[in-house]
Design an enzyme around this catalytic site. Structure first.
Site, mmCIF file in Angstrom:
data_model
loop_
_atom_site.group_PDB
_atom_site.id
_atom_site.type_symbol
_atom_site.label_atom_id
_atom_site.label_comp_id
_atom_site.label_asym_id
_atom_site.label_seq_id
_atom_site.Cartn_x
_atom_site.Cartn_y
_atom_site.Cartn_z
ATOM 1 N N HIS A 8 0.793 -1.360 -0.066
ATOM 2 C CA HIS A 8 0.114 -0.002 0.101
ATOM 3 C C HIS A 8 0.812 1.303 -0.198
ATOM 4 O O HIS A 8 0.309 2.560 0.165
ATOM 5 C CB HIS A 8 -1.008 0.007 1.081
ATOM 6 C CG HIS A 8 -1.910 -1.118 1.152
ATOM 7 N ND1 HIS A 8 -3.110 -0.814 0.683
ATOM 8 C CD2 HIS A 8 -1.805 -2.394 1.934
ATOM 9 C CE1 HIS A 8 -3.743 -1.895 1.048
ATOM 10 N NE2 HIS A 8 -3.087 -2.827 1.487
ATOM 11 N N LYS A 61 -9.012 13.270 5.023
ATOM 12 C CA LYS A 61 -8.093 12.255 4.827
ATOM 13 C C LYS A 61 -7.205 12.497 5.865
ATOM 14 O O LYS A 61 -7.138 13.729 6.491
ATOM 15 C CB LYS A 61 -7.236 12.188 3.312
ATOM 16 C CG LYS A 61 -6.809 13.687 2.946
ATOM 17 C CD LYS A 61 -6.200 13.490 1.700
ATOM 18 C CE LYS A 61 -7.168 13.843 0.573
ATOM 19 N NZ LYS A 61 -7.265 12.414 -0.146
ATOM 20 N N ARG A 62 -6.386 11.307 6.329
ATOM 21 C CA ARG A 62 -5.368 11.868 7.172
ATOM 22 C C ARG A 62 -4.360 12.954 7.109
ATOM 23 O O ARG A 62 -4.217 13.076 5.467
ATOM 24 C CB ARG A 62 -4.463 10.431 7.494
ATOM 25 C CG ARG A 62 -5.271 9.451 8.118
ATOM 26 C CD ARG A 62 -5.659 9.449 9.358
ATOM 27 N NE ARG A 62 -4.447 9.639 10.444
ATOM 28 C CZ ARG A 62 -4.077 8.559 10.898
ATOM 29 N NH1 ARG A 62 -4.736 7.504 11.340
ATOM 30 N NH2 ARG A 62 -2.823 8.578 11.802
HETATM 31 C C1 62N Z 1 -3.343 3.776 2.236
HETATM 32 F F1 62N Z 1 3.197 0.224 9.489
HETATM 33 N N1 62N Z 1 -2.568 3.227 3.429
HETATM 34 C C2 62N Z 1 -2.774 4.308 1.294
HETATM 35 F F2 62N Z 1 2.334 1.269 11.048
HETATM 36 N N2 62N Z 1 -1.861 2.912 5.511
HETATM 37 O O1 62N Z 1 -2.085 5.558 1.424
HETATM 38 C C3 62N Z 1 -3.942 4.899 0.024
HETATM 39 F F3 62N Z 1 3.414 2.541 9.892
HETATM 40 O O2 62N Z 1 -3.201 5.486 -0.999
HETATM 41 C C4 62N Z 1 -4.734 3.643 -0.415
HETATM 42 O O3 62N Z 1 -5.778 3.851 -0.987
HETATM 43 C C5 62N Z 1 -5.042 2.785 0.856
HETATM 44 O O4 62N Z 1 -3.969 2.339 1.732
HETATM 45 C C6 62N Z 1 -5.567 1.671 0.465
HETATM 46 O O5 62N Z 1 -5.009 0.901 -0.441
HETATM 47 C C7 62N Z 1 -2.563 3.466 4.405
HETATM 48 O O6 62N Z 1 -3.944 3.630 4.939
HETATM 49 C C8 62N Z 1 -1.848 2.908 6.809
HETATM 50 O O7 62N Z 1 -2.846 3.179 7.491
HETATM 51 C C9 62N Z 1 -0.902 2.456 7.514
HETATM 52 C C10 62N Z 1 -1.005 2.032 8.824
HETATM 53 C C11 62N Z 1 0.079 1.634 9.482
HETATM 54 C C12 62N Z 1 1.434 1.575 9.133
HETATM 55 C C13 62N Z 1 1.609 2.214 7.856
HETATM 56 C C14 62N Z 1 0.666 2.596 6.960
HETATM 57 C C15 62N Z 1 2.463 1.464 9.898
#
Ligand code: 62N
Length: 825
Positions: free
Chosen positions: A369, A560-561
């Site tokens: 992701h 969004k975040r």
């Molecule tokens: C999103 F490991 N990612 C993408 F703890 N990540 O940013 C977005 F650091 O572009 C996509 O559409 C979406 O995924 C679905 O594919 C995302 O939400 C996290 O929430 C996340 C959580 C924990 C970590 C890293 C990333 C950690």
């Protein structure tokens, strides 16, 4: 009435099915027997409890039947392993999917209550950060709706995503005690529990067949299952989300207890039970804390044990495992599963290493992701060795054999070996979880076409040479049940009326709306629906923030975040530019705008929190300025969450998707916006590229540098100062931020933003994209003055984004990765 046989029946016990009980009757019964209240003494929450129980009864019957059908047919199943499931509220979604929403509505209304008010009393299940967790929830809905035997596995966090409040413009984090009033939708399964080992050491025993490794002196914690039903839409299928909760293996140490040291006696228990206590609220940078690795191993080990137990209840030939089990890794968070399956097969079930590895490689697939280096998980080898000594040994062997293979394929390329090794030797020895996931999986997918291409050519370029064909794309999607039917009933009814109900089963059927974009009456009705959604949103915003919005204004929304790469600051620069034009009299007939922000910052992400504060400081100045009036308003929607999103998407006109090209893997809010009739202003990033392909270039506002151009600009010594000096409006806006115009009581408050944008290289190229963004926003404003043209384009957006249904996405996973089929009932 049907008759159900129990295992050892003395008499056949009749089961009274819910079909026989009218909903209004069931509601009244549950008020008494579940909420334990008389009608006179009842509170609104009691009616929520009664309604929840009523809907739940309809679900559990189908749930049991689905379980029986899976058990009888023994189909190949898919297990979706995810540390996050951002499901939000369940009540209305369950009623809708079960097809009983109208009856529930009627039943409540006959008793003097409104379903819309009752559903508001449910607390969101916020067991996720953002897009990744919400995607998992949409996938569960689609798997159930398509009769795919799919189970979600995750953690039952006692505290979910923190709740955000805004105080004096700043984010305050509060614990999310979502289980305070109980959880109607979960069922504890005390019979499904597994011991999880931690720490200890490995001893090697020579045996006639070779050395055996034993993980000894380990501590142990229990994983207890809690199941939540996942009802499919318009089908009998109800799937399961199984969440694990940590329980100490023994209540407390009686030795300490008998010594009178009661604190010490419970301390150890608490330490174990902390494993499932709270969701980590970081969504882009990894912290590398031991508790996080414990969470990962805890839920992965319980899930793998559960999967193997289910398999062994039907089979004794391990080679069949990949024909019955597909496991999807949602990012690298559960990637330790690769080592855990090897551990279970080799150490516990005594398979030979090579046979176990062959099986493992056919079971797993991994979804990536992100390309952002700070979000790629690695663990210090020492920490890993201490917590999971046997798994580190397994990883070393996997790595050793992999590097041999690479050396065989590309002899003598030692740089390549060090780049692809699971162990990073250059940063103090770390375990690279993405490498473990790639090596242990048969397929790796990105989440939008551009992202998948970048995976093949940048992050995983070496692996793509080693494993050609392993890397594929499956573009994300969203469930139309929650993100159209449920959140936008007005638009749904209109679509039903004009093209019939086929789009509920196949969202691409929305194309039938295209012709109606040319129909003035239809456009008028479409606008009236948008207008009433905006009024509903404005009312809530006024209640939450005191800011009153004019529903005639263009609702310009970025939810969004909060992240530097998502560029909320670019949006702020546009707001300040508009503000300056209004104040200097250059904006006599500017389109009135309400700019709405929402989103949480990770508690440790200082700059993201500063961005929230700036937005609120700018809002305070702009909203109070009598020279501005209705022309410009800025609001921050506090505590953006799934239930807030259900209100915000239908009430938006303009969708802000403005990340630097090449940084947003996909985005899914972009899809929710377009489906609800907002036009996008966006870069050629993530799934925006595919939204452009679907809706056509005349129906979307694309601006800014492309991914290639971003790389080029960066390669040619990008200097943000050149843009600053070259654009008077940009210079003025930035000077106001850094000069304390929006923070008179503390003029230096936003120095760090000036630093990031001017002296630290403007990593996300806000200054390079500013002029293009402003020019495009000017076009947006102009188009909005032509309401007929605007609605024509908005309708075409709705008509053309059917591709982004998560049903399409799940169909692709099922065919290209899992090899699972729909179940017959
Ligand atoms: C999103 F490991 N990612 C993408 F703890 N990540 O940013 C977005 F650091 O572009 C996509 O559409 C979406 O995924 C679905 O594919 C995302 O939400 C996290 O929430 C996340 C959580 C924990 C970590 C890293 C990333 C950690």
């Amino acid at each position: 009435m049907t008759t159900k046989q129990t295992k050892n029946p003395k008499v056949a016990v009749p089961v009274i099915t819910t079909e026989k009980t009218p909903i209004a009757q069931a509601l009244q019964n549950h008020l008494i027997f579940s909420a334990f209240k008389t009608s006179e003494a009842s509170t609104p929450r009691d009616w929520f409890v009664a309604t929840g129980h009523t809907v739940r009864d309809h679900m559990v019957e189908r749930w049991a039947k689905t379980a029986e059908a899976y058990n009888a047919q023994d189909p190949k199943r898919v297990y979706y392993l995810s540390l996050e499931f951002l499901i939000g509220r369940m009540l209305q979604n369950a009623a809708l999917n079960l097809g009983i929403e109208p009856e529930v509505k009627q039943g409540l209304s006959a008793l003097g209550h409104k379903l819309e008010e009752v559903v508001e009393l449910e607390t969101d299940a916020a067991l996720g950060n953002g897009g990744l967790g919400r995607l998992a929830a949409c996938f569960l809905d689609s798997m159930a709706s398509m009769d795919i035997p799919g189970t979600g596995y995750g953690i039952r966090y006692e505290y979910g995503m923190f709740r955000q409040s805004i105080s004096q413009g700043q984010q305050i984090e509060n614990p999310d005690n979502w289980l305070r009033y109980g959880n109607l939708w979960e069922f504890q399964r005390p019979e499904s529990h597994y011991p999880i080992k931690l720490y200890g050491r490995v001893v090697e025993f020579p045996t006639p067949k070779g050395t055996e490794s034993h993980w000894v002196d380990a501590e142990s914690v229990m994983a207890i299952a809690y199941d939540m039903p996942i009802p499919g839409y318009n089908t009998e299928t109800v799937n399961t989300l199984r969440l694990w909760s940590a329980k100490a293996a023994r209540e407390f140490d009686l030795a300490h207890f008998n010594d009178g040291n009661y604190e010490k006696a419970v301390e150890e228990r608490n330490a174990y039970e902390n494993i499932s206590k709270v969701l980590y609220p970081n969504d882009a940078s990894v912290l590398g804390r031991e508790l996080r690795l414990k969470q990962q191993y805890f839920f992965v080990s319980a899930s793998i044990q559960d999967i193997l137990r289910r398999f062994l209840s039907k089979h004794d030939d391990w080679t069949v495992l990949p024909d019955k089990v597909a496991i999807q890794l949602n990012d690298t968070h559960p990637a330790i599963a690769v080592a855990e399956l090897m551990y279970q097969l080799v150490d516990v079930h005594h398979l030979k290493w090579d046979q176990a590895w062959k099986i493992t490689g056919k079971v797993f697939a991994y979804t990536n992701h992100t390309l952002m280096p700070e979000a790629l998980e690695t663990w210090a080898v020492d920490l890993f060795a201490n917590l999971l000594p046997r798994h580190l040994g397994i990883i070393y062997r996997i790595n050793h054999e992999f590097l041999q293979l690479v050396n065989h394929k590309f002899p003598g390329d030692t740089d390549l070996l060090s780049r692809v090794s699971i162990i990073d030797e250059n940063n103090g020895r770390r375990v690279r979880m993405a490498h473990l996931a790639v090596i242990g999986s048969h397929t790796v997918n990105g989440v939008a076409a551009l992202h998948s291409e970048l995976l093949r050519t940048t992050l995983f370029a070496d692996f793509n040479r080693i494993f050609p064909g392993k890397f594929i794309n499956i573009t994300n999607g969203i469930t139309p049940r929650r993100w159209l039917n449920q959140c936008n009933p007005g638009l749904t009814k209109l679509i039903d009326k004009v093209i019939g109900p086929d789009f509920h089963r196949d969202l691409s059927k929305l194309r039938g709306l295209e012709a109606l974009a040319e129909d003035a009456d239809f456009r008028k009705t479409f606008r009236e629906i948008k207008r009433s959604n905006k009024e509903r949103l404005a009312k809530r915003l006024e209640h939450l923030t005191g800011v009153r919005l004019n529903p005639n204004a263009l609702f310009d929304v970025q939810i969004k975040r909060i992240h530097e790469y998502k560029r909320q600051l670019l949006n702020v620069l546009h707001i300040i530019t508009l503000y300056n034009r209004i104040r200097s009299g250059q904006a006599k007939d500017v389109t009135p705008r309400a700019v709405i922000f929402g989103g949480k910052a990770a508690p440790g992400y200082w700059l993201a929190k500063l961005i929230i504060r700036l937005i609120n400081d700018v809002a305070a100045i702009v909203n109070e300025d009598s020279a501005v009036g209705d022309k410009l308003k800025v609001v921050y929607y506090p505590n953006y969450e799934v239930s807030a999103a259900e209100l915000l998407f239908p009430g938006s006109d303009l969708s802000e998707q403005i990340s630097t090209a090449g940084t947003e893997a996909s985005g899914t809010g972009n899809m929710k916006m377009a489906l609800n009739g907002a036009l996008t202003i966006g870069t050629l990033d993530g799934a925006n590229v595919e939204i452009l392909e679907e809706v056509g270039k005349d129906n979307i506002f694309i601006f800014g540098l492309t991914t290639e151009e971003v790389a080029e600009v960066k390669a040619n010594q990008y200097n943000p100062w050149d843009y600053y000096h070259g654009n008077a409006e940009l210079k003025q806006a930035l000077d106001m931020i850094t000069g304390g115009f929006f923070s008179v009581d503390e003029p230096d408050r936003y120095q760090a933003i000036g630093e990031a944008l001017l002296n630290n290289g403007d990593h996300y190229l806000l200054l390079a994209d500013y002029a293009s963004y402003i020019a495009t926003q000017d076009e947006v404003g102009k188009l909005y003055q032509n309401q007929e043209e605007w609605s024509r384009k908005a309708i075409l957006n709705v008509a053309r984004v059917g591709k982004f249904s998560s049903d399409r996405t799940i169909g692709e996973y099922a065919d290209k990765i899992w090899g699972v089929k729909r179940l017959d009932h």
